[in-house]
Design a protein around this motif. Structure first.
Motif, PDB file in Angstrom:
ATOM      1  N   SER A 139      51.728  30.899  38.393  1.00 30.87           N
ATOM      2  CA  SER A 139      51.261  31.610  39.500  1.00 30.87           C
ATOM      3  C   SER A 139      49.690  32.374  39.059  1.00 30.87           C
TER       4      SER A 139
ATOM      5  N   ASP B  89      48.019  34.997  37.604  1.00 31.16           N
ATOM      6  CA  ASP B  89      47.636  35.817  38.684  1.00 31.16           C
ATOM      7  C   ASP B  89      47.333  37.470  37.366  1.00 31.16           C
TER       8      ASP B  89
ATOM      9  N   HIS C  83      51.658  30.175  45.413  1.00 29.75           N
ATOM     10  CA  HIS C  83      52.217  31.378  45.506  1.00 29.75           C
ATOM     11  C   HIS C  83      53.611  32.527  44.970  1.00 29.75           C
ATOM     12  N   ASN C  84      54.211  32.914  43.851  1.00 26.54           N
ATOM     13  CA  ASN C  84      55.208  33.662  43.344  1.00 26.54           C
ATOM     14  C   ASN C  84      55.606  34.562  44.509  1.00 26.54           C
TER      15      ASN C  84
ATOM     16  N   ALA D 230      51.023  40.272  44.433  1.00 24.12           N
ATOM     17  CA  ALA D 230      49.737  39.676  43.490  1.00 24.12           C
ATOM     18  C   ALA D 230      48.391  40.407  43.240  1.00 24.12           C
TER      19      ALA D 230
END
Ligand code: PNS
Length: 162
Positions: free
Chosen positions: A10, A12, A38-39, A44
């Motif tokens: 990710s 992020d 994208h998980n 996010a």
């Protein structure tokens, strides 16, 4: 034939621990693709394109960009990307036995799906407590995340945003 490894996640945002694993992978494989995925199981903080940009900036500043490509993947399976680019290996960073338990089923499924093997790399122990989720939490509450993220990410998180 050059050996391509994919480092998915990710990211992020990208942390110093991620960067450590990316650098180790780049020292082992001919080409490393850092793949922002994208998980859906996670809320996010940053858009995917922003995460890609911060990884690119971080590897450039660290002087390790030579054989590393940073990109994203949003359609289909992770192993579909590997097949598309001719990568036979996934690289995952392992901080503790918790990570092993999380990663092992995915590694077996990815091998079953497409014959893609997963290699686990250990980051330096000084990064063993660092995670993107902790960074997101500390940052959102106004704390200093400088020790945990590359300088480009620290600058970005400290800059005024909408
Ligand atoms: O950094 P994260 O969130 O732990 O990364 C997890 C990620 C993105 C690597 C994982 O969710 C993933 O592999 N997603 C791709 C979807 C996929 O191919 N699933 C089936 C095999 S596990």
């Amino acid at each position: 034939m050059s050996r391509i490894a994919v480092v998915p996640g990710s990211f992020d945002p990208v942390t110093r621990g991620h960067l450590d694993v990316i650098e180790r992978a780049a020292g082992i494989f001919d080409e490393v693709h850092v793949l922002v995925v994208h998980n859906p199981g996670k809320t996010a903080l940053l858009p995917i394109a922003q995460r890609v940009g911060l990884i690119q900036e971080s590897i450039a500043e660290a002087g390790i960009a030579g054989n590393i490509l940073v990109t994203s993947w949003s359609v289909g399976l992770l192993v579909d990307y590997c097949t598309d680019v001719g990568a036979s290996v996934l690289v995952k960073g392992i901080r503790s036995e918790v990570d092993v338990a999380y990663e092992t089923p995915m590694a077996i499924v990815n091998r079953d799906l497409a014959g893609v093997e997963t290699v686990f790399l250990l980051p330096s122990p000084e990064h063993s407590h660092v995670s993107s989720s902790l960074v997101r939490q500390v940052s959102s509450l106004g704390g200093d995340v400088t020790p945990y993220v590359p300088p480009a990410v620290a600058r970005f998180l400290q800059s005024p945003r909408d």
